[in-house]
Design a protein around this motif. Structure first.
Motif, short mmCIF file in Angstrom:
data_model
loop_
_atom_site.label_atom_id
_atom_site.label_comp_id
_atom_site.label_asym_id
_atom_site.label_seq_id
_atom_site.Cartn_x
_atom_site.Cartn_y
_atom_site.Cartn_z
N THR A 13 1.29 -1.54 -0.42
CA THR A 13 0.31 0.14 0.26
C THR A 13 1.03 0.78 -0.10
N MET A 14 1.90 1.31 0.70
CA MET A 14 2.87 2.86 0.96
C MET A 14 3.63 2.09 -0.45
N LEU A 15 3.94 1.61 -1.60
CA LEU A 15 4.43 1.14 -2.48
C LEU A 15 3.30 2.58 -3.30
N VAL A 16 2.27 2.30 -3.14
CA VAL A 16 0.96 2.31 -4.51
C VAL A 16 1.09 4.03 -4.06
N LEU A 17 0.50 3.53 -3.06
CA LEU A 17 0.57 5.38 -2.56
C LEU A 17 1.42 6.31 -2.64
N ALA A 18 2.79 6.17 -2.75
CA ALA A 18 4.71 6.73 -3.26
C ALA A 18 4.09 7.17 -4.25
N ALA A 19 3.97 5.55 -5.23
CA ALA A 19 3.90 5.99 -6.92
C ALA A 19 2.77 7.05 -7.03
N ALA A 20 1.47 6.76 -6.87
CA ALA A 20 0.59 7.93 -7.33
C ALA A 20 1.06 9.24 -7.37
N ILE A 21 1.50 9.14 -5.78
CA ILE A 21 2.14 10.65 -5.26
C ILE A 21 2.75 11.30 -6.42
N GLY A 22 3.91 10.31 -6.53
CA GLY A 22 5.50 10.75 -7.93
C GLY A 22 4.38 10.91 -8.59
N ALA A 23 3.92 10.25 -9.52
CA ALA A 23 3.04 10.53 -11.16
C ALA A 23 2.41 11.06 -11.12
N THR A 24 1.61 11.76 -10.15
CA THR A 24 0.76 13.64 -9.86
C THR A 24 1.72 14.27 -9.85
N CYS A 25 3.05 14.40 -8.99
CA CYS A 25 3.95 15.76 -8.97
C CYS A 25 4.64 16.19 -10.28
N LEU A 26 4.96 14.32 -10.93
CA LEU A 26 5.49 14.77 -12.04
C LEU A 26 4.62 15.24 -12.96
N ILE A 27 3.43 14.87 -13.11
CA ILE A 27 2.44 15.57 -14.28
C ILE A 27 2.60 17.40 -13.84
N VAL A 28 1.95 17.52 -12.93
CA VAL A 28 1.61 18.57 -11.55
C VAL A 28 2.87 19.91 -12.12
N PHE A 29 4.40 19.60 -11.85
CA PHE A 29 5.52 19.71 -12.03
C PHE A 29 5.71 19.57 -13.03
N ARG A 30 5.53 19.27 -14.45
CA ARG A 30 6.28 19.10 -15.58
C ARG A 30 6.63 20.19 -16.52
N GLU A 31 6.72 21.20 -15.70
CA GLU A 31 7.16 22.21 -16.72
C GLU A 31 8.45 23.11 -16.04
N ASP A 487 -9.24 13.90 -10.86
CA ASP A 487 -9.37 14.90 -10.25
C ASP A 487 -8.46 15.97 -9.11
N VAL A 488 -7.55 14.78 -8.21
CA VAL A 488 -6.82 16.44 -8.13
C VAL A 488 -5.42 16.63 -8.31
N THR A 489 -5.38 15.84 -9.91
CA THR A 489 -3.85 16.11 -10.51
C THR A 489 -4.47 17.60 -11.89
N ALA A 490 -5.83 17.67 -11.46
CA ALA A 490 -6.62 18.48 -12.35
C ALA A 490 -6.68 19.63 -11.93
#
Length: 834
Positions: A13-31, A487-490
């Motif tokens: 669960t912790m690994l999946v959570l960390a992966a989801a957080i990391g993926a969102t960060c990469l999308i949000v902070f891509r620029e 939703d959160v990423t948008a």
């Protein structure tokens, strides 16, 4: 009560959570990661580009040069650095890394630091929720919402605030640990000290909330009698108080700085008015709207109550809005489940279901009332004025609501259709309004994404409740998790995409690290060893280039400005002011040459070869940068005969401080003054030769911590021209030394050492008693304060009255467990002859 405390963690669960957080960060902070942007803004929140980057560069420079003093001479007229987030744990990592790679590359690290803080918030929230018996998916979803909450993603753009929710949730985790196993008090003490070490202001808000949290949690966990409740709460309070004592090394200097000369607490409104101020409807509409979307009132073209940052932002995801209504309807079911779990686990006390239901409903109403009452913000802001920055304290509560509501839905395999209909209609209504309203300038795609996700989440929750789809429930939950991710990423893309920011390798860096400016400043340092001030007629920032380039200015952007300096500027040099009382810009007030010279401005850098400032002359030129010099300024000191200034002697409003007013034109030109720059901001050494009795004016802010020594003896200081230091001198040759010792630091160190010694002493007493009893027993019946007090009383009574000493000694002995008594009786019978 159990003596064991183990978190039920699932590594997957912790690994999946960390992966989801990391993926969102990469999308949000891509620029910001792959593009040309730096995480520092010009459109709104310009503090980041105009103040914070320069401040961090100054602290890194001090670290690189070994100047670990707590006075910042490169920040305007000078400032106590204890008020500037020096001990923020995340920023300390930035300072250390920046000292290695250099100040020019430091801004590139900000986005990675921000992502690390977001990740830490999510993981720590998962650890906290693991204290409770919750479904892994519910914990992961609530933790994901927590780390991308409105406070972290909006206020967190101001760097030092992004770590705050992590520290708060960790403090709550250690409180839960100590409630369940009082012997594990040491972790709570250390965590509280760490919280105080981070920031006095943040610790103040967090500890107010934690005090309330302790009262509620002890009430819910066990209430056998008021006396027992009081001692259980007092035990936690004492342990946390010990942590505050350990943190006094930073707490006391920060308090001293604020109470002495800071203008932060200055207010003329009566307390009643500050607590019961009435706000217009737009404040409450903003409070509600930003529960459903953090950008629903806009960003740079904001249309809320105050501005994008300082208005409440309670966004926790659209799913949370739906779960909040579900929670209201599911409270009886949740309470019943908790009570039955407590009973089945064989606890020594019963969990009262009715008490749980009533408490949860009262808490909902109480929290809602506090959010609507402006006095809450006033209390959390030190009773000065309302500020919504405190609203991060409700984020753990939101996480608990989301986790328990989602857990109950998964456990029951159904939702409340009435609650779901209400949630979808209300949430959809707000999303639709902010999507179609042409008067609202918020990013429309965020409102559309929220609306679509709201409808789809409602449909997914309905599908989850259908028994015929039982075989697909696992995949339905995955669909809900995916919608939460979208939703959160948008929402967060809208917060960061397309902002006006500092550009990598752009004009900001070209101006700050301009070779010609570096050469000019190097020439000044190499050819003039006096302590003086330098100014510029150009720059990358409005007023803070000096902190990056390393010179002493008067220009500043500082919201914690010395109140005495503010009075000086308002009375004598108000041309410096730009926009508000926090911005001083020399270019605006350069025509007032008397005040320039009085403050010790000796050099002015300009790109104009025909600079029109009276009294200056060209001294050197480097490329297109011209160095001008005031010919009649030697350093920051000037001397005034008694005949000229004695008529201005007086006493400040406090009735204790002697004052004087000087006029630069009345200075004694025959006085010879040398004040050398040692390279350390907290010390200035010099020699003064004067031919008549008078007053030596020193253009250093009048502030607690500064002392002047004349011929090796501490001299009485006067407050000169409302904001500076002055001392009386007799005719002759004098050595003059200025020293700065951060006020409260010595006392804070003493209290910290004493508190650590107290903690070690209590730990030693605990271990000693364990050896006597043959094991680690539950000592929750006796608080640390009682244990220490009893120990000292026993030591005294052993010499005075041994009989009474034995009575007190028994108070220190924890009761032996029944099992051990039975074993001892059996061994005794076995030894007896048959």
């Amino acid at each position: 009560m159990t003596n064991n405390f183990k978190l039920k963690l699932n590594r997957m669960t912790m690994l999946v959570l960390a992966a989801a957080i990391g993926a969102t960060c990469l999308i949000v902070f891509r620029e910001y990661i792959f593009g040309s942007r730096i995480l520092a803004f010009y459109d709104i929140g310009s503090d980041t580009a105009e103040q914070y980057l320069s401040l961090y560069a100054m602290l890194i420079r001090k670290l690189q040069t070994g100047d670990l003093t707590l006075w910042g001479a490169d920040n305007g007229f000078g400032i106590n650095l204890n008020m500037l987030n020096m001990t923020n744990p995340a920023l300390m990592l930035l300072y250390i890394t920046g000292a290695v790679i250099g100040t020019e590359r430091m801004p590139y690290l900000l986005v990675y630091l921000y992502m690390l803080e977001i990740m830490a918030a999510g993981i720590c929230c998962y650890l906290y929720l693991s204290v409770f018996r919750l479904d892994e998916r519910a914990k992961a979803m609530a933790s994901y919402m927590y780390c991308f909450s409105g406070f972290i993603m909006v206020w967190g753009q101001h760097y030092q605030f992004a770590i705050v929710p992590t520290l708060l949730i960790l403090e709550m985790l250690f409180i839960e640990r100590c409630i369940r196993c009082p012997r594990k008090w040491k972790g709570l003490t250390v965590m509280t000290a760490f919280l105080v070490f981070n920031s006095m202001y943040i610790a103040y808000m967090c500890l107010i909330f934690c005090a309330f949290y302790v009262c509620v949690r002890v009430l819910l966990r066990r209430l056998r009698s008021f006396k027992r409740y009081f001692w259980d709460a007092f035990h936690l309070a004492w342990v946390m108080g010990l942590g505050v004592g350990i943190g006094f090394i930073t707490l006391l200097p920060a308090v001293a700085a604020i109470l002495s000369v800071s203008s932060r607490l200055a207010t003329q409104e009566p307390l009643f008015q500050r607590l019961f101020v009435t706000y217009p409807k737009v404040y409450y509409s903003t409070l509600v709207a930003r529960l459903f979307g953090s950008t629903f009132k806009g960003i740079s073209d904001y249309r809320g109550f105050f501005n994008y940052y300082e208005d409440p932002c309670l966004y926790f995801s659209i799913l949370f809005a739906l779960l909040l209504v579900q929670y209201i309807f599911l409270i009886p079911s949740i309470s019943g489940n908790v009570a039955s779990l407590a009973e089945s686990s064989g606890k020594k006390f019963r969990v009262n279901k009715i008490k749980l239901i009533v408490t949860q409903y009262v808490l909902l109403v109480f929290v809602a009332a506090c959010l609507c009452w402006a006095g809450t913000g006033t209390i959390f802001n030190g009773f000065t004025a309302f500020f919504s920055r405190y609203m991060f304290i409700v984020m753990p509560y939101f996480a608990l609501i989301a986790a328990f509501a989602m857990h109950e839905i998964i456990r029951l395999k159904k939702v409340s259709y009435i609650a779901l209909a209400i949630g979808v209609l209300v949430t959809g209504r707000f999303c639709l309004v902010y999507f179609i309203d042409p008067g609202m300038s918020n990013p429309k795609y965020a409102a559309l994404a929220h609306l679509v996700c709201c409808i789809l989440m409602g449909a997914v929750l309905v599908a989850f409740s259908i028994d015929a789809l039982d075989a697909f429930r696992r995949y339905i939950i995955l669909g809900l998790i995916f919608l939460l991710f979208v939703d959160v990423t948008a929402d967060n893309i809208a917060n960061f995409r397309g902002r006006d920011t500092v550009q990598k390798g752009g004009k900001y860096f070209e101006e700050l690290y301009d070779v010609d400016t570096k050469d000019a400043l190097r020439w000044i340092r190499e050819n003039d060893g006096q302590w003086f001030r330098t100014e510029k007629g150009y720059g990358a920032t409005l007023a803070t280039d000096s902190m990056v380039q390393g010179y002493h200015p008067v220009s500043a952007y500082n919201s914690t400005q010395n109140a005495n300096i503010q009075n000086y500027v308002a009375m004598y040099w108000d041309d410096l002011l730009f926009a508000d009382i926090n911005h001083y810009i020399y270019v605006l007030g350069c025509a007032n040459t008397d005040q320039s010279k009085l403050c010790g401005i000796k050099y002015v850098l300009s790109r104009n070869e025909e600079l029109d400032i009276p009294g200056t002359e060209m001294a050197a030129k480097f490329g297109d940068v011209v160095v001008y010099r005031f010919a009649d300024v030697e350093n920051i000191c000037s001397y005034y005969p008694y005949d000229e200034v004695s008529g201005t002697f007086g006493t400040a409003s406090d009735g204790l401080t002697d004052t004087v007013t000087v006029n630069y034109e009345q200075r004694d030109d025959l006085a010879k003054i040398s004040m050398l720059d040692s390279g350390k901001d907290d010390r200035i050494d010099g020699e003064v030769t004067v031919f008549q009795k008078g007053v030596l004016f020193i253009a250093i802010p009048y502030e607690n911590g500064w002392s002047v020594y004349v011929d090796g003896k501490k001299a009485a200081m006067r407050k000169a021209n409302e904001g500076f230091i002055a001392v009386d001198l007799e005719a002759g040759i004098h050595s003059v030394t200025l020293k700065y010792v951060c006020p409260g630091l010595i006392k804070g160190i003493i209290i910290t050492i004493f508190s650590i010694a107290l903690m070690v002493a209590f730990y030693y007493l605990e271990k000693r008693r364990d050896k006597k009893t043959g094991g680690a027993d539950d000592w929750s019946r006796m608080t640390p304060a009682e244990l220490l007090l009893c120990t000292f009383i026993v030591l005294i009574l052993r010499k005075v009255n041994p009989e009474k000493a034995e009575v007190w000694q028994k108070k220190l002995e924890p009761p032996a467990k029944k099992g051990r008594k039975r074993k001892r009786r059996r061994r005794k019978r076995a030894k007896e002859p048959s």
